[in-house]
Design an enzyme around this catalytic site. Structure first.
Site, PDB file in Angstrom:
ATOM      1  N   GLU A   1       0.889  -1.171   0.000  1.00 48.06           N
ATOM      2  CA  GLU A   1       0.000   0.000   0.000  1.00 48.06           C
ATOM      3  C   GLU A   1       0.917   1.208   0.000  1.00 48.06           C
ATOM      4  O   GLU A   1       1.766   1.346   0.889  1.00 48.06           O
ATOM      5  CB  GLU A   1      -0.927  -0.021   1.217  1.00 48.06           C
ATOM      6  CG  GLU A   1      -1.846  -1.250   1.269  1.00 48.06           C
ATOM      7  CD  GLU A   1      -2.699  -1.459   0.020  1.00 48.06           C
ATOM      8  OE1 GLU A   1      -3.008  -0.462  -0.672  1.00 48.06           O
ATOM      9  OE2 GLU A   1      -3.033  -2.617  -0.288  1.00 48.06           O
TER      10      GLU A   1
ATOM     11  N   CYS B   1      -1.545   8.830   4.623  1.00 54.72           N
ATOM     12  CA  CYS B   1      -1.540   8.505   3.199  1.00 54.72           C
ATOM     13  C   CYS B   1      -2.838   8.978   2.562  1.00 54.72           C
ATOM     14  O   CYS B   1      -2.896   9.243   1.371  1.00 54.72           O
ATOM     15  CB  CYS B   1      -1.367   7.015   3.025  1.00 54.72           C
ATOM     16  SG  CYS B   1      -2.397   6.113   4.163  1.00 54.72           S
TER      17      CYS B   1
HETATM   18  P1  NAD Z   1       9.112   5.148   3.004  1.00 54.91           P
HETATM   19  O1  NAD Z   1       8.832   4.505   1.704  1.00 54.91           O
HETATM   20  O2  NAD Z   1      10.177   6.153   3.095  1.00 54.91           O
HETATM   21  O3  NAD Z   1       9.490   4.022   4.077  1.00 54.91           O
HETATM   22  C1  NAD Z   1       8.659   2.900   4.302  1.00 54.91           C
HETATM   23  C2  NAD Z   1       9.536   1.745   4.759  1.00 54.91           C
HETATM   24  O4  NAD Z   1      10.360   1.358   3.663  1.00 54.91           O
HETATM   25  C3  NAD Z   1      10.485   2.119   5.908  1.00 54.91           C
HETATM   26  O5  NAD Z   1      10.577   1.019   6.800  1.00 54.91           O
HETATM   27  C4  NAD Z   1      11.790   2.344   5.192  1.00 54.91           C
HETATM   28  O6  NAD Z   1      12.914   2.149   6.002  1.00 54.91           O
HETATM   29  C5  NAD Z   1      11.705   1.290   4.102  1.00 54.91           C
HETATM   30  N1  NAD Z   1      12.614   1.519   2.966  1.00 54.91           N
HETATM   31  C6  NAD Z   1      13.175   2.676   2.547  1.00 54.91           C
HETATM   32  N2  NAD Z   1      13.994   2.430   1.489  1.00 54.91           N
HETATM   33  C7  NAD Z   1      13.922   1.101   1.246  1.00 54.91           C
HETATM   34  C8  NAD Z   1      14.516   0.238   0.291  1.00 54.91           C
HETATM   35  N3  NAD Z   1      15.352   0.691  -0.628  1.00 54.91           N
HETATM   36  N4  NAD Z   1      14.207  -1.082   0.336  1.00 54.91           N
HETATM   37  C9  NAD Z   1      13.327  -1.543   1.252  1.00 54.91           C
HETATM   38  N5  NAD Z   1      12.755  -0.790   2.192  1.00 54.91           N
HETATM   39  C10 NAD Z   1      13.027   0.521   2.178  1.00 54.91           C
HETATM   40  O7  NAD Z   1       7.706   5.720   3.550  1.00 54.91           O
HETATM   41  P2  NAD Z   1       7.410   6.509   4.894  1.00 54.91           P
HETATM   42  O8  NAD Z   1       8.024   7.855   4.798  1.00 54.91           O
HETATM   43  O9  NAD Z   1       7.698   5.677   6.094  1.00 54.91           O
HETATM   44  O10 NAD Z   1       5.827   6.635   4.792  1.00 54.91           O
HETATM   45  C11 NAD Z   1       5.225   7.574   3.966  1.00 54.91           C
HETATM   46  C12 NAD Z   1       4.741   6.959   2.667  1.00 54.91           C
HETATM   47  O11 NAD Z   1       3.916   5.843   2.967  1.00 54.91           O
HETATM   48  C13 NAD Z   1       3.862   7.904   1.868  1.00 54.91           C
HETATM   49  O12 NAD Z   1       4.158   7.770   0.510  1.00 54.91           O
HETATM   50  C14 NAD Z   1       2.448   7.406   2.177  1.00 54.91           C
HETATM   51  O13 NAD Z   1       1.493   7.735   1.201  1.00 54.91           O
HETATM   52  C15 NAD Z   1       2.676   5.929   2.286  1.00 54.91           C
HETATM   53  N6  NAD Z   1       1.641   5.277   3.072  1.00 54.91           N
HETATM   54  C16 NAD Z   1       0.670   4.600   2.407  1.00 54.91           C
HETATM   55  C17 NAD Z   1      -0.341   3.972   3.092  1.00 54.91           C
HETATM   56  C18 NAD Z   1      -1.427   3.217   2.367  1.00 54.91           C
HETATM   57  O14 NAD Z   1      -2.195   2.510   3.005  1.00 54.91           O
HETATM   58  N7  NAD Z   1      -1.504   3.350   1.049  1.00 54.91           N
HETATM   59  C19 NAD Z   1      -0.364   4.026   4.497  1.00 54.91           C
HETATM   60  C20 NAD Z   1       0.661   4.711   5.151  1.00 54.91           C
HETATM   61  C21 NAD Z   1       1.660   5.333   4.422  1.00 54.91           C
END
Ligand code: NAD
Length: 531
Positions: A293, A327
């Site tokens: 998501e 989000c």
């Molecule tokens: P992010 O993508 O920066 O991080 C999410 C997770 O991914 C973290 O644990 C991070 O350490 C990890 N990550 C970062 N780089 C990675 C890589 N190269 N490989 C694997 N994992 C990696 O997101 P965030 O800042 O924590 O959250 C915000 C984002 O999440 C926004 O885009 C928001 O829209 C989305 N979000 C979506 C939903 C939904 O239900 N659609 C819900 C919550 C948040």
């Protein structure tokens, strides 16, 4: 002897507590806030139930008081990640053979702990480490988290009860096996409940998991881990591996036994993981299930028949609760010209009453954004709008990171429906508005649909039923969660299963049967009784 047949585990949503001054829940919360601030903790990596301190550390800070460090966490490195995979696979057989009633009991117990003795702890941790107000923490780290535990538990017997027909002399049966291998759960910072559900949904279905929490939310993730341990989750079922996401993923995604990814976060990161899985596809034992998501560019449309007061409330709450870091937060709005003067007056007035500051003060509406990187990104969008001839900032536009990462609620009026801040996810307290001609409702719907590659949430305010039906049809693929006369945020588990399509994710609806089905692989047995 485990021979009971349970057809139904009843589910009701956890009630939201009020936290009035002097209430028992408020006193308990204040005690926990003080305890956390005055007790520095050292968070280990946890593999197979063993605590490991690697010495390579990250810090846990308060975004609204950036120099206050409340703890440190050890980062899992190559050796620990490999160990976590081995220990998870070792725990697998016993876990999947455990009677499902016992598995479910662990998560129902975790729900009771989070609802009772751990409620203040998990809410205080969420408030401090993610800069949430008590209201936002209560709906997230108490109610939604508890609901995920209980709703998943209530769905499980319904899934197992789904059986094929058996004609005369034949007995057909479906077993719902967990996936062969392990699941990699990678969680975002913004919701403690979502972060908890990512490892727990596969686990309740009998899978073993590696859980990599977001670095800025490790503190809360560790509290969740403690709740699960207290609830009796066996060692090795969920392995806690905070650390460098890229390095951890490089090892995990190449492993032969990867059977699924359960991710919530940004679109770019999910695309990157998907690409890596694709590149490695011939090396896996099974096709990994990819559930993600991701981002959003969520909209509100205000039709000329809308109730002005409720639309204005929807715009403000939808855009600025939790600093726009949901989000589902409204970040672009389309408002009918005839209503604009009134709506402008109301939203500017409402925005001017928003108190931004220390989340511990009871009347604070917005805390700080999560970290320096996020602050810089949001600031760059605001600066872009300030310099542009195609936009005007009608409220806010100030920011200050000297003490914490504070950004004023900011409202941009765009002349062009394709202005940069109408199109790109900002993930902060910035709402961009485009005012459309009342007569151009149909064209506006088209523009809403085409402007963004995301399709997470959207809302329409209107009284005219023809307009509502027209929008529902025109925007059928523009949002996975669509709201009529309500803000596009605040989905409740079991009531509005959540998720979007297009670049907003695989739309497997967290907290629903659809999601749980992704973590099982059915085996069907036909037995001929007459041979
Ligand atoms: P992010 O993508 O920066 O991080 C999410 C997770 O991914 C973290 O644990 C991070 O350490 C990890 N990550 C970062 N780089 C990675 C890589 N190269 N490989 C694997 N994992 C990696 O997101 P965030 O800042 O924590 O959250 C915000 C984002 O999440 C926004 O885009 C928001 O829209 C989305 N979000 C979506 C939903 C939904 O239900 N659609 C819900 C919550 C948040």
């Amino acid at each position: 002897m485990n021979n009971n047949i349970i057809n139904e585990i009843k589910f009701v949503n956890e009630p939201i507590l009020s936290y009035e001054i002097g209430s028992p829940e408020r006193l308990e919360l204040e005690k926990e806030l003080n305890r956390i601030k005055n007790n520095f903790i050292d968070i280990p990596v946890i593999i197979g139930g063993k605590e490991i301190r690697t010495g390579s550390k990250g810090t846990c800070i308060l975004p609204h008081n950036k120099n206050k460090i409340i703890g440190e966490f050890h980062k899992a490195e190559k050796k620990e990640v490999k160990m976590a995979i081995e220990d998870a696979l070792k725990a697998k057989e016993k876990w999947e053979m455990m009677p499902w009633q016992s598995r479910v009991a662990i998560f129902l117990r975790a729900a009771e702990l989070a609802a009772g003795p751990w409620r203040a702890k998990i809410n205080a941790a969420t408030m401090l480490s993610q800069s949430k107000t008590y209201k936002q923490a209560e709906i997230d780290s108490a109610c939604e988290l508890i609901d995920f535990f209980r709703y998943n538990a209530s769905n499980l017997p319904q899934i197992y009860a789904e059986q094929p027909i058996s004609p005369s002399k034949v007995w057909n049966k479906t077993e719902y096996r967990p996936l062969e291998g392990f699941i990699y759960a990678v969680s975002p910072f913004n919701f403690t409940s979502i972060a908890t559900n990512l490892p727990c949904a596969p686990a309740i279905m009998g899978n073993v998991v590696l859980w990599k929490p977001a670095s800025v939310a490790v503190y809360t993730a560790y509290v969740v881990y403690e709740i699960l341990k207290e609830a009796g989750l066996p060692d090795g079922v969920i392995n806690f591996i905070p650390g460098n996401a890229g390095e951890i993923s490089d090892i995990v995604l190449k492993n032969k036994y990867l059977s699924g990814i359960h991710f919530t976060g940004s679109t770019k990161v999910f695309q990157d993981m998907w690409t890596k899985v694709g590149n490695n596809i011939t090396n896996y034992r099974t096709f990994p299930r990819l559930v993600g998501e991701t981002g959003g560019k969520d909209f509100i449309i205000v039709h000329d028949s809308a109730n002005i007061e409720s639309a204005s409330r929807g715009l403000i709450n939808g855009a600025f609760e939790y600093q726009g870091q949901k989000c589902s937060a409204a970040s672009r709005a389309y408002i009918a010209k005839s209503l604009w003067p009134n709506i402008k007056e109301i939203i500017v007035e409402k925005a001017s009453k928003i108190k931004t500051g220390d989340i511990e003060e009871i009347d604070t509406f917005m805390g700080a954004v999560i970290d320096q990187k996020s602050f810089n990104t949001i600031k760059s969008y605001i600066d872009y709008a300030k310099k542009s001839d195609d936009a005007e900032i009608i409220f806010g536009g100030n920011y200050d990171d000297s003490y914490g990462y504070f950004i004023e609620p900011t409202i941009i009026l765009a002349k062009d429906p394709h202005f940069k801040t109408m199109e790109e996810e900002i993930f902060g307290p910035v709402l961009t508005i485009y005012v459309y001609d009342d007569k151009e409702f149909a064209e506006t719907l088209k523009s809403v649909d085409n402007t963004s590659n995301y399709a997470l949430t959207g809302a329409l305010f209107a009284k005219d039923r023809y307009a509502i039906d027209q929008a529902q049809k025109a925007l059928v693929n523009a949002a996975g969660n669509f709201y009529i006369n309500d803000r596009p945020t605040g989905a409740v588990v079991g009531q509005q299963p959540f998720g979007g399509a297009r670049l907003s994710g695989t739309n497997d609806k967290a907290g629903s049967k659809i999601n749980l089905m992704r973590w099982i692989s059915p085996r069907v047995t036909k037995e001929t009784l007459s041979n």
